[in-house]
Each structure stands twice: as C-alpha cells, then as structure tokens.
Design a protein around this motif. Structure first.
Motif, PDB file in Angstrom:
ATOM      1  N   ARG A   1      17.761 155.161 -34.503  1.00  0.00           N
ATOM      2  CA  ARG A   1      18.802 156.080 -34.963  1.00  0.00           C
ATOM      3  C   ARG A   1      18.214 157.464 -35.251  1.00  0.00           C
ATOM      4  N   TRP A   2      17.031 157.482 -35.896  1.00  0.00           N
ATOM      5  CA  TRP A   2      16.368 158.752 -36.164  1.00  0.00           C
ATOM      6  C   TRP A   2      15.986 159.453 -34.863  1.00  0.00           C
ATOM      7  N   LEU A   3      15.519 158.700 -33.872  1.00  0.00           N
ATOM      8  CA  LEU A   3      15.163 159.285 -32.581  1.00  0.00           C
ATOM      9  C   LEU A   3      16.393 159.870 -31.884  1.00  0.00           C
ATOM     10  N   ALA A   4      17.529 159.208 -32.022  1.00  0.00           N
ATOM     11  CA  ALA A   4      18.761 159.727 -31.420  1.00  0.00           C
ATOM     12  C   ALA A   4      19.138 161.077 -32.030  1.00  0.00           C
ATOM     13  N   PHE A   5      18.916 161.232 -33.337  1.00  0.00           N
ATOM     14  CA  PHE A   5      19.201 162.507 -33.988  1.00  0.00           C
ATOM     15  C   PHE A   5      18.151 163.564 -33.657  1.00  0.00           C
ATOM     16  N   ALA A   6      16.940 163.151 -33.321  1.00  0.00           N
ATOM     17  CA  ALA A   6      15.857 164.102 -33.045  1.00  0.00           C
ATOM     18  C   ALA A   6      15.924 164.680 -31.638  1.00  0.00           C
TER      19      ALA A   6
ATOM     20  N   LEU B   1      22.564 169.323 -24.772  1.00  0.00           N
ATOM     21  CA  LEU B   1      23.999 169.024 -24.833  1.00  0.00           C
ATOM     22  C   LEU B   1      24.276 167.554 -24.573  1.00  0.00           C
ATOM     23  N   PHE B   2      23.562 166.966 -23.618  1.00  0.00           N
ATOM     24  CA  PHE B   2      23.748 165.558 -23.282  1.00  0.00           C
ATOM     25  C   PHE B   2      23.414 164.647 -24.463  1.00  0.00           C
ATOM     26  N   HIS B   3      22.416 165.017 -25.257  1.00  0.00           N
ATOM     27  CA  HIS B   3      21.981 164.191 -26.388  1.00  0.00           C
ATOM     28  C   HIS B   3      22.637 164.600 -27.711  1.00  0.00           C
TER      29      HIS B   3
ATOM     30  N   LEU C   1      27.570 164.853 -33.029  1.00  0.00           N
ATOM     31  CA  LEU C   1      29.031 164.986 -33.021  1.00  0.00           C
ATOM     32  C   LEU C   1      29.685 163.823 -33.754  1.00  0.00           C
ATOM     33  N   ALA C   2      29.187 162.615 -33.531  1.00  0.00           N
ATOM     34  CA  ALA C   2      29.726 161.449 -34.230  1.00  0.00           C
ATOM     35  C   ALA C   2      29.492 161.564 -35.738  1.00  0.00           C
ATOM     36  N   PHE C   3      28.350 162.082 -36.117  1.00  0.00           N
ATOM     37  CA  PHE C   3      28.035 162.268 -37.534  1.00  0.00           C
ATOM     38  C   PHE C   3      29.008 163.256 -38.172  1.00  0.00           C
ATOM     39  N   ARG C   4      29.280 164.373 -37.484  1.00  0.00           N
ATOM     40  CA  ARG C   4      30.205 165.380 -38.006  1.00  0.00           C
ATOM     41  C   ARG C   4      31.629 164.843 -38.104  1.00  0.00           C
TER      42      ARG C   4
ATOM     43  N   ARG D   1      36.089 162.802 -41.495  1.00  0.00           N
ATOM     44  CA  ARG D   1      37.060 161.744 -41.840  1.00  0.00           C
ATOM     45  C   ARG D   1      36.867 161.304 -43.289  1.00  0.00           C
ATOM     46  N   GLU D   2      35.597 161.245 -43.743  1.00  0.00           N
ATOM     47  CA  GLU D   2      35.343 160.866 -45.140  1.00  0.00           C
ATOM     48  C   GLU D   2      35.961 161.874 -46.105  1.00  0.00           C
ATOM     49  N   SER D   3      35.820 163.153 -45.805  1.00  0.00           N
ATOM     50  CA  SER D   3      36.332 164.163 -46.720  1.00  0.00           C
ATOM     51  C   SER D   3      37.850 164.267 -46.671  1.00  0.00           C
ATOM     52  N   ALA D   4      38.453 163.869 -45.559  1.00  0.00           N
ATOM     53  CA  ALA D   4      39.916 163.941 -45.423  1.00  0.00           C
ATOM     54  C   ALA D   4      40.630 162.727 -46.011  1.00  0.00           C
ATOM     55  N   SER D   5      39.916 161.612 -46.151  1.00  0.00           N
ATOM     56  CA  SER D   5      40.577 160.394 -46.643  1.00  0.00           C
ATOM     57  C   SER D   5      40.814 160.503 -48.153  1.00  0.00           C
ATOM     58  N   PRO D   6      42.009 160.066 -48.596  1.00  0.00           N
ATOM     59  CA  PRO D   6      42.306 160.123 -50.044  1.00  0.00           C
ATOM     60  C   PRO D   6      41.511 159.058 -50.793  1.00  0.00           C
ATOM     61  N   ARG D   7      41.147 159.374 -52.007  1.00  0.00           N
ATOM     62  CA  ARG D   7      40.363 158.420 -52.819  1.00  0.00           C
ATOM     63  C   ARG D   7      41.123 158.018 -54.018  1.00  0.00           C
TER      64      ARG D   7
END
Length: 73
Positions: free
Chosen positions: A5-10, A52-54, A59-62, A67-73
């Motif tokens: 996962r860290w390599l995917a972000f790097a 761009l390909f990687h 993008l998934a993280f953003r 979605r976390e900030s938009a969901s009501p708590r």
C-alpha cells in the motif's frame, strides 16, 4: 498499512519528481538515443504519463476523505 500500500502511494510522486528532473536536466542521448535529447519529450513525457497512470491510490484516498467529511455523524 502494508508495504504494498505504501509503495502504491509512493509511485506517483516518484514518477512526477523524475519527470521534473528529466525536464530540468534533459536526457542523456547515450541512454535514450531512440528518444533523442529533447528535454520536453521522450523520457519526460513517459515519466509524466507514468505519474498519471499511478495516481489511482491518491485519487481513491481523496474521494474516501471527501466522503468521510460529507457523511453526517
């Protein structure tokens, strides 16, 4: 978080940095003779496209954070 996962972000920032360095310093015509020595093409374009390909994990993280900030708590 796992190492893969860290390599995917790097990957994306690494390729972006390589594109920037390739643009700033040009390419070595001995290594990339088929591409030519033009700093705006060849390896610079390849590194930019790879960045761009990687970009998927970023993008998934953003999207996940939005979605976390938009969901009501």
């Amino acid at each position: 978080m796992s190492a893969s996962r860290w390599l995917a972000f790097a990957a994306s920032p690494t390729f972006a940095l390589m594109a920037l360095l390739s643009f700033a310093y040009g390419t070595d015509p001995l290594i990339c003779s088929a591409m030519g020595a033009d700093a705006t093409g060849g390896m610079t374009a390849m590194y930019a496209l790879m960045s761009l390909f990687h970009a998927g994990p970023w993008l998934a993280f953003r999207v996940g954070r939005r979605r976390e900030s938009a969901s009501p708590r």
